[in-house]
Design a protein around this motif. Structure first.
Motif, PDB file in Angstrom:
ATOM      1  N   PHE A 189      15.188  23.781  34.696  1.00 44.17           N
ATOM      2  CA  PHE A 189      15.056  24.642  33.715  1.00 44.17           C
ATOM      3  C   PHE A 189      14.903  25.937  34.139  1.00 44.17           C
ATOM      4  O   PHE A 189      13.852  26.130  34.826  1.00 44.17           O
ATOM      5  CB  PHE A 189      13.934  24.169  32.856  1.00 44.17           C
ATOM      6  N   GLY A 190      15.754  26.765  33.831  1.00 46.90           N
ATOM      7  CA  GLY A 190      15.748  28.290  34.277  1.00 46.90           C
ATOM      8  C   GLY A 190      16.681  29.145  33.773  1.00 46.90           C
ATOM      9  O   GLY A 190      17.745  28.487  33.022  1.00 46.90           O
ATOM     10  N   GLY A 191      16.952  30.375  33.963  1.00 51.32           N
ATOM     11  CA  GLY A 191      17.952  31.072  33.329  1.00 51.32           C
ATOM     12  C   GLY A 191      18.903  31.445  34.477  1.00 51.32           C
ATOM     13  O   GLY A 191      18.469  31.984  35.709  1.00 51.32           O
ATOM     14  N   VAL A 202      19.772  24.365  31.290  1.00 55.28           N
ATOM     15  CA  VAL A 202      19.923  25.636  31.828  1.00 55.28           C
ATOM     16  C   VAL A 202      20.056  26.729  30.908  1.00 55.28           C
ATOM     17  O   VAL A 202      20.688  26.230  29.741  1.00 55.28           O
ATOM     18  CB  VAL A 202      21.123  25.899  32.880  1.00 55.28           C
ATOM     19  N   ILE A 203      19.565  27.937  30.795  1.00 59.45           N
ATOM     20  CA  ILE A 203      19.630  28.965  29.878  1.00 59.45           C
ATOM     21  C   ILE A 203      20.807  29.851  30.295  1.00 59.45           C
ATOM     22  O   ILE A 203      20.420  30.470  31.363  1.00 59.45           O
ATOM     23  CB  ILE A 203      18.416  29.578  29.347  1.00 59.45           C
ATOM     24  N   ARG A 212      14.362  35.829  35.041  1.00 57.74           N
ATOM     25  CA  ARG A 212      13.073  36.437  34.340  1.00 57.74           C
ATOM     26  C   ARG A 212      13.014  36.453  32.876  1.00 57.74           C
ATOM     27  O   ARG A 212      11.891  36.802  32.361  1.00 57.74           O
ATOM     28  CB  ARG A 212      12.889  37.870  35.052  1.00 57.74           C
ATOM     29  N   LEU A 213      14.234  36.173  32.402  1.00 57.51           N
ATOM     30  CA  LEU A 213      13.996  36.690  30.647  1.00 57.51           C
ATOM     31  C   LEU A 213      13.773  35.462  29.955  1.00 57.51           C
ATOM     32  O   LEU A 213      14.096  35.345  28.630  1.00 57.51           O
ATOM     33  CB  LEU A 213      15.477  37.315  30.614  1.00 57.51           C
TER      34      LEU A 213
END
Length: 309
Positions: free
Chosen positions: A49-51, A75-76, A107-108
């Protein structure tokens, strides 16, 4: 399944060339990203899970996760750029990092981006600067507060003063997370950075009283120690020819979580019940994995078959 949360980036290894030129060797990286890859290579079901950016680098990060068998359904995808980390190595192979990531995709992530988690996820791992910098740090703090008590929470601070120079901010985030953390893994170097002159064993006992059921302190080539409320264990390091130490701590964390799953101890009750022999087994397994990574350039984490050999 383990859910790994945090940054994904490219490490650019810098080497001096002729006539003042600089050669950059780009390798996929980021502490949580490495942990996800390490778990997949150790045949542990894992999701990330992350951008991730849709740019040149981000597409390759996502493809690498999928190639290794990491679930990327959480995932974003983002139009922001990918964080880049320039890495210089000293004579011992220890890395020094310079980060270029302000406003980058990893980071977003915001609290509003947090997903509902499937019942099959029994563990959440987070760490490094993504657990601190806003807005992603606030999102991950919200996530572990929401999920603690329902799933095991593992945290590796992996201090990066070149990202956030304010050590009080790192200490504050550790303090905020501790009541929601079951497994804290920290290097002795990071412990001394945060609390100069304090014995890591003393710190470990304090941290145990504030939340975690297991604290592991790694000491590089000198080995590692583990602490619970009732047991302690230490193992020496494994002598190897070091290419560099990039990803060694991430390998240790991945192998630690994998071994806990192998021994049916990946729960808070399981951690609390670990005796001296079980703790030593965990440390030995994770140390062996970490030593393999140190013999290779960059965060090239070992596969399960290599540890079984």
């Amino acid at each position: 399944m383990i859910l790994v949360c945090g940054e994904a980036l490219f490490d650019l290894f810098a080497e001096d060339g002729d006539g003042g030129t600089l050669t950059l060797d780009a390798r996929i990286g980021g502490s949580p990203f490495n942990v996800a890859i390490g778990l997949a290579r150790l045949e542990v079901p894992v999701a990330y899970f992350g951008g991730l950016s849709r740019d040149f680098f981000g597409r390759r990060l996502k493809a690498a996760l999928e190639r290794e068998g990491v679930d990327t359904s959480l995932v974003i995808d983002s139009d922001a750029l990918t964080t880049l980390s320039v890495v210089g190595l000293d004579a011992s192979g220890s890395p020094a990092y310079s980060f270029y990531g302000e406003g980058a995709a990893d980071r977003l992530v915001t609290p509003g981006d947090l997903p509902a988690l499937a019942e099959g996820i029994d563990t959440i791992h987070l760490g490094s600067f993504s657990a601190l910098v806003p807005p992603v740090g606030d999102a991950l703090l919200h996530l572990v507060r929401r999920e603690h008590g329902r799933r095991l929470v593992a945290y590796d601070p992996n201090i990066r003063p070149t990202v956030v120079a304010d050590l009080a901010a790192w200490r504050g985030r550790l303090d905020a997370l501790l009541p929601n953390v079951d497994l804290l893994k920290i290097s002795a170097e990071d412990a001394q950075t945060l609390y100069p002159g304090t014995d890591p064993a003393e710190l470990a006992r304090d941290w145990l009283a504030r939340g975690p059921a297991l604290v592991v302190v790694t000491r590089g080539r000198e080995g590692a120690s583990a602490f619970t409320a009732t047991s302690t264990a230490s193992v020496p390091g494994r002598p190897v020819t070091v290419a560099d130490t990039v990803g060694a701590g991430d390998t240790f964390q991945a192998a630690l979580l994998a071994r806990l799953g192998d021994t049916a101890a990946r729960s808070r009750a399981g951690l609390s019940g670990l005796g001296e022999d079980a703790l030593a087994d965990l440390l030995e397994y994770a140390g062996r994995a970490s030593a393999i990574t140190c013999t290779r350039r960059g965060a090239d984490l070992p596969r399960r078959a290599e540890l079984a050999a």
